[in-house]
Write an enzyme that holds these catalytic residues in place. Structure first.
Site, PDB file in Angstrom:
ATOM      1  N   CYS A  37       0.843  -1.191   0.000  1.00  0.00           N
ATOM      2  CA  CYS A  37       0.000   0.000   0.000  1.00  0.00           C
ATOM      3  C   CYS A  37       0.878   1.240   0.000  1.00  0.00           C
ATOM      4  O   CYS A  37       2.103   1.175   0.071  1.00  0.00           O
ATOM      5  CB  CYS A  37      -0.967  -0.016   1.165  1.00  0.00           C
ATOM      6  SG  CYS A  37      -0.343  -0.830   2.619  1.00  0.00           S
ATOM      7  N   TYR A 178      -5.484 -14.112  -0.653  1.00  0.00           N
ATOM      8  CA  TYR A 178      -4.583 -13.522   0.352  1.00  0.00           C
ATOM      9  C   TYR A 178      -4.860 -14.066   1.751  1.00  0.00           C
ATOM     10  O   TYR A 178      -5.990 -14.002   2.239  1.00  0.00           O
ATOM     11  CB  TYR A 178      -4.795 -12.006   0.314  1.00  0.00           C
ATOM     12  CG  TYR A 178      -4.005 -11.181   1.308  1.00  0.00           C
ATOM     13  CD1 TYR A 178      -2.656 -11.415   1.550  1.00  0.00           C
ATOM     14  CD2 TYR A 178      -4.611 -10.123   1.979  1.00  0.00           C
ATOM     15  CE1 TYR A 178      -1.939 -10.635   2.440  1.00  0.00           C
ATOM     16  CE2 TYR A 178      -3.901  -9.317   2.862  1.00  0.00           C
ATOM     17  CZ  TYR A 178      -2.558  -9.588   3.087  1.00  0.00           C
ATOM     18  OH  TYR A 178      -1.866  -8.808   3.959  1.00  0.00           O
ATOM     19  N   HIS A 181      -0.159 -11.769   7.118  1.00  0.00           N
ATOM     20  CA  HIS A 181      -0.046 -10.539   7.910  1.00  0.00           C
ATOM     21  C   HIS A 181      -1.122 -10.396   8.984  1.00  0.00           C
ATOM     22  O   HIS A 181      -1.276  -9.329   9.559  1.00  0.00           O
ATOM     23  CB  HIS A 181      -0.098  -9.287   6.996  1.00  0.00           C
ATOM     24  CG  HIS A 181       0.969  -9.265   5.961  1.00  0.00           C
ATOM     25  ND1 HIS A 181       0.707  -9.331   4.614  1.00  0.00           N
ATOM     26  CD2 HIS A 181       2.313  -9.207   6.072  1.00  0.00           C
ATOM     27  CE1 HIS A 181       1.839  -9.305   3.939  1.00  0.00           C
ATOM     28  NE2 HIS A 181       2.830  -9.238   4.801  1.00  0.00           N
ATOM     29  N   ASP A 273       6.978  -9.057   9.078  1.00  0.00           N
ATOM     30  CA  ASP A 273       7.301  -9.163   7.657  1.00  0.00           C
ATOM     31  C   ASP A 273       8.037  -7.921   7.163  1.00  0.00           C
ATOM     32  O   ASP A 273       9.040  -8.021   6.449  1.00  0.00           O
ATOM     33  CB  ASP A 273       6.000  -9.374   6.873  1.00  0.00           C
ATOM     34  CG  ASP A 273       6.241  -9.519   5.387  1.00  0.00           C
ATOM     35  OD1 ASP A 273       7.231 -10.165   5.011  1.00  0.00           O
ATOM     36  OD2 ASP A 273       5.432  -8.987   4.605  1.00  0.00           O
TER      37      ASP A 273
HETATM   38  C1  LIG Z   1       4.338   0.472   2.821  1.00  0.00           C
HETATM   39  C2  LIG Z   1       4.031  -0.996   2.796  1.00  0.00           C
HETATM   40  C3  LIG Z   1       2.746  -1.414   2.531  1.00  0.00           C
HETATM   41  C4  LIG Z   1       2.422  -2.784   2.470  1.00  0.00           C
HETATM   42  N1  LIG Z   1       1.166  -3.164   2.125  1.00  0.00           N
HETATM   43  C5  LIG Z   1       0.911  -4.484   1.891  1.00  0.00           C
HETATM   44  C6  LIG Z   1      -0.336  -4.902   1.341  1.00  0.00           C
HETATM   45  O1  LIG Z   1      -1.220  -4.100   1.036  1.00  0.00           O
HETATM   46  N2  LIG Z   1      -0.524  -6.234   1.146  1.00  0.00           N
HETATM   47  C7  LIG Z   1       0.442  -7.167   1.439  1.00  0.00           C
HETATM   48  O2  LIG Z   1       0.244  -8.351   1.230  1.00  0.00           O
HETATM   49  N3  LIG Z   1       1.635  -6.773   1.946  1.00  0.00           N
HETATM   50  C8  LIG Z   1       1.902  -5.480   2.165  1.00  0.00           C
HETATM   51  N4  LIG Z   1       3.134  -5.086   2.623  1.00  0.00           N
HETATM   52  C9  LIG Z   1       4.166  -6.122   2.904  1.00  0.00           C
HETATM   53  C10 LIG Z   1       5.089  -6.281   1.701  1.00  0.00           C
HETATM   54  O3  LIG Z   1       4.418  -6.803   0.599  1.00  0.00           O
HETATM   55  C11 LIG Z   1       6.287  -7.195   1.987  1.00  0.00           C
HETATM   56  O4  LIG Z   1       5.845  -8.496   2.205  1.00  0.00           O
HETATM   57  C12 LIG Z   1       7.152  -6.738   3.140  1.00  0.00           C
HETATM   58  O5  LIG Z   1       7.331  -5.346   3.166  1.00  0.00           O
HETATM   59  C13 LIG Z   1       8.534  -7.397   3.089  1.00  0.00           C
HETATM   60  O6  LIG Z   1       9.116  -7.147   1.845  1.00  0.00           O
HETATM   61  P1  LIG Z   1      10.264  -6.023   1.627  1.00  0.00           P
HETATM   62  O7  LIG Z   1      11.347  -6.370   2.601  1.00  0.00           O
HETATM   63  O8  LIG Z   1      10.675  -6.204   0.214  1.00  0.00           O
HETATM   64  O9  LIG Z   1       9.651  -4.716   1.932  1.00  0.00           O
HETATM   65  C14 LIG Z   1       3.440  -3.738   2.713  1.00  0.00           C
HETATM   66  C15 LIG Z   1       4.733  -3.296   3.000  1.00  0.00           C
HETATM   67  C16 LIG Z   1       5.040  -1.956   3.034  1.00  0.00           C
HETATM   68  C17 LIG Z   1       6.450  -1.535   3.319  1.00  0.00           C
END
Ligand SMILES: Cc1cc2nc3c(=O)[nH]c(=O)nc-3n(C[C@H](O)[C@H](O)[C@H](O)COP(=O)(O)O)c2cc1C
Ligand code: SF4
Length: 697
Positions: A37, A178, A181, A273
């Site tokens: 998001c 989905y 989380h 996560d």
């Molecule tokens: C700003 C932000 C918004 C996120 N929104 C979602 C979301 O809407 N749905 C989802 O499945 N994961 C969401 N995540 C989790 C990410 O998809 C991801 O799994 C997590 O940040 C770890 O990956 P990264 O280390 O590459 O950021 C969000 C993460 C961030 C940082």
């Protein structure tokens, strides 16, 4: 000549550019932007569309939306995500899908039924979950979910199918189921923690996975001819036997093996996560994911704040992942794939793991990024992360101060083609970033400096002068056309912040320390009272530092939690836990009211009851004062500017108003974008969308 030969990339990264099928569609490479998001959602759809479009331009093969609410019985106000409730949402979603397709990327959408995780503050519908239980949100909303009966489950399956059909019509290539989380109903059914049912949807793992299986099968039946059906699932709820365990999840993957077209793995709740660099390293979930790929013939994607191409390659060659999932790295640098492809790995603007991007979503604002000031401004301000507007009529700019604001201004102005002179009072670049990155857990923050330092080193039109503290007379003598004052801020010594708006009484003999003292090498001893009325990271980080130095620490804060604002960066729980583990005494809901040599008087913010704490020194983490003396002197001599050839002097970043580092890089970038342009101070500085009025009035 094929694309591989033409590219300048290092051959060891070739594997990252191999295409891979995901069910009926083909991803052109292994770079996969997982759902994230952005604070914009349904309120700012064009801003969202352009942001995703830029990532497509940057080379990502798969680009997903954030979670999209499938039905009004499950929405997550006040958070602003996407909606796919009915036909009215389609034009917005079509725009996003088209924007992604423009550069041959696959567009994915994450259908979400939050269930017992959304209080439905907007729709006023009764939330539903596997059992009757309080809504699980960050804000303890006083609402319970009703336990779903069989008809409710049939309805949920129908709504999911209808949303999938709409998603296909909107143009999406991947349509997610989905369950991760703590947000998706699929997870609520899967976990023993939230599913105590006695029917065929509860009890055994097979029963608890029934909804997941049905949703995959029904989505496939509805749209699987042309759309891929990925499943996003948590690999461990991180709650031991009380929740979904890694062993259990392995059984689920074995059980459903090839049913979805792709498995997308995350772990724990959102805070686990998307953990910050302070608490988790790159590739942190590797052990939990290792071996899962071998349980399915379908491709798998996983996350881990991947910014190193070598780590990415290892994930694939070691048989852990097929796709490199990125949320934050793709925000900090939407051009990672193209940069690796062009042999420009050194130009990657690496994510620092600070989670400022998360705060935009958590606060109902708009997401921003410390490293990438153009994030979510791609449409609103026409800011592109890799290109700048052409140079204006002026020739040169003097930037005073090489902290995050000054460095970003210099980099962006250098890119525009101006002659840029940077005058730095100290002996190194980076300002507060250089100092703060020495503190426990903040080492990766130095990337804010390192990225800019490297970019500046390649610009012949930018000159940097160290040990060059300038006074007003010297500035006027330089005869430069534009001057940006980015001289930063220093922490206050008088206790003024939120609780006290005037100085706290301090005994002459009292020993006061500020964060600057510690960052500049002062080594405190003995028992320290750390008074935190700042509420972001600095208080907690310094408590850790003091413990490292052998001090005994009592942290006093008027808030009811340590580092309160870090709830928005998903760190608060980790911080308080760590400080307790380190033996820090925590006194919440108290403010310091008087400081003496060996005693600090504190009062309860509710009762006003006073008590005293023994100490050797008091560390005040309160607020900062802009270092703007040069600006004050120069602005008092405005009449001299024309003779000195000066067209403008502007103060930017912390020197104007102290704030987190993301505000400083944004200020530097904005200064550079707007130099030599016409700005209408009476109009909003960005494009926006307004609600379309209904004709039904
Ligand atoms: C700003 C932000 C918004 C996120 N929104 C979602 C979301 O809407 N749905 C989802 O499945 N994961 C969401 N995540 C989790 C990410 O998809 C991801 O799994 C997590 O940040 C770890 O990956 P990264 O280390 O590459 O950021 C969000 C993460 C961030 C940082
Ligand atoms: S805000 Fe911080 S964590 Fe988020 S993408 Fe930018 S640098 Fe990474």
């Amino acid at each position: 000549m094929n694309q591989q030969r033409m590219s300048k990339r290092d051959r060891r990264y070739d594997i990252l550019f191999e295409p891979k099928d995901i069910g009926p569609v083909t991803a052109k490479n292994r770079f996969f932007q997982v759902p994230h998001c952005n604070g914009g959602g349904y309120r700012d759809p064009s801003a969202v569309a352009k942001m995703r479009h830029i990532k497509a331009e940057g080379g990502w093969a798969v680009i997903n939306t954030e979670q999209a609410e499938i039905h009004p019985t499950s929405e997550i106000a006040p958070f602003i995500e996407l909606r796919i409730w009915d036909e009215k949402d389609l034009p917005m979603l079509q725009r996003i899908a088209e924007a992604i397709h423009a550069h041959d990327a696959l567009a994915g959408i994450e259908l979400c039924y939050n269930g017992m995780n959304g209080p439905n503050l907007y729709s006023r519908e009764v939330p539903m979950g596997p059992i009757n239980i309080p809504i699980g949100t960050f804000t303890n909303d006083p609402v319970q979910a009703k336990a779903m009966d069989k008809q409710d489950i049939r309805n949920l399956r129908k709504w999911h199918r209808q949303a999938a059909v709409r998603a296909k019509r909107a143009g999406f290539d991947l349509v997610y189921v989905y369950g991760a989380h703590g947000f998706g109903a699929v997870q609520h059914f899967l976990s023993r923690r939230t599913n105590h049912r006695c029917d065929e949807y509860g009890g055994s793992l097979e029963n608890r996975a029934r909804l997941l299986k049905e949703l995959i099968e029904e989505t496939r039946e509805a749209i699987g001819d042309t759309c891929a059906i990925p499943v996003r699932i948590l690999v461990d709820e991180m709650l031991g036997d009380g929740g979904v365990t890694n062993t259990e999840l392995r059984e689920v993957v074995e059980m459903l093996s090839d049913l979805p077209d792709l498995w997308d793995f995350t772990h724990g709740n959102w805070a686990d996560d998307s953990a910050t660099a302070r608490f988790k390293d790159e590739a942190a979930q590797e052990q939990l994911v290792r071996g899962l790929k071998q349980l399915t013939c379908r491709p798998v994607v996983g996350v881990g704040r991947f910014t190193s191409p070598d780590t990415m390659v290892r994930q694939i060659t070691a048989g852990i992942l097929d796709f490199i999932g990125c949320a934050r790295p793709s925000i900090a640098d939407p051009f990672i794939p193209n940069k690796i492809d062009a042999g420009r790995e050194d130009d990657i603007r690496e994510c620092i793991g600070c989670n400022i991007c998360v705060t935009g979503d958590m606060t109902g604002g708009l997401s921003r990024c410390t490293q990438n000031p153009t994030f979510m401004e791609e449409w609103r301000k026409d800011w592109h992360p890799e290109t700048m507007n052409p140079k204006g009529p002026s020739d040169n700019v003097l930037i005073i101060g090489a902290g995050p604001a000054g460095l970003e201004a210099a980099r962006a102005l250098g890119q525009r083609g101006y002659e840029v002179l940077v005058a730095e009072a100290g002996t190194e670049l980076g300002g507060r970033v250089t100092k703060e990155s020495q503190l426990p857990g903040l080492a990766s923050w130095i990337r804010v400096r390192d990225y800019r330092q490297y970019q500046l080193s390649k610009m012949p039109n930018v000159s940097i002068y160290f040990e060059s503290e300038l006074n007003a007379r010297q500035v006027l003598e330089f005869e430069l056309q534009h001057i940006a004052i980015a001289t930063g801020a220093r922490w206050r010594r008088d206790g003024v912040a939120r609780y006290h708006l005037s100085p706290v009484p301090v005994d002459e003999t009292a020993h006061i320390i500020t964060p600057d003292d510690i960052m500049e090498g002062y080594l405190p001893r003995g028992h320290i009272v750390l008074y935190d009325d700042d509420h972001y990271y600095m208080g907690g980080v310094l408590a850790e530092r003091l413990v490292q130095l052998g001090c005994t620490v009592t942290l006093v804060t008027p808030s009811v939690r340590v580092s309160d604002w870090t709830t928005n960066t998903l760190e608060q729980h980790f911080i308080q836990k760590k400080l307790l583990q380190l033996g820090v005494t925590i006194v919440t809901a108290h403010a310091v009211t008087k400081i003496s040599r060996h005693q600090v008087e504190v009062e309860c913010i509710y009762s006003g009851r006073k008590s005293e704490l023994e100490c050797d020194s008091t560390l005040l983490v309160t607020s900062a004062l802009p270092q703007d003396q040069l600006w004050q002197t120069l602005s008092a001599q405005k009449d001299k500017w024309p003779d000195a050839g000066i067209k403008s002097i502007q103060v930017i970043g912390d020197a104007l108003a102290p704030a987190p580092i993301a505000w400083a890089t944004y200020a530097g970038h904005r200064y550079a974008r707007e130099l030599d342009t016409e700005i209408d101070p009476d109009a909003p500085a960005f494009k926006r969308e307004v609600v379309a009025l209904s004709t039904d009035w």
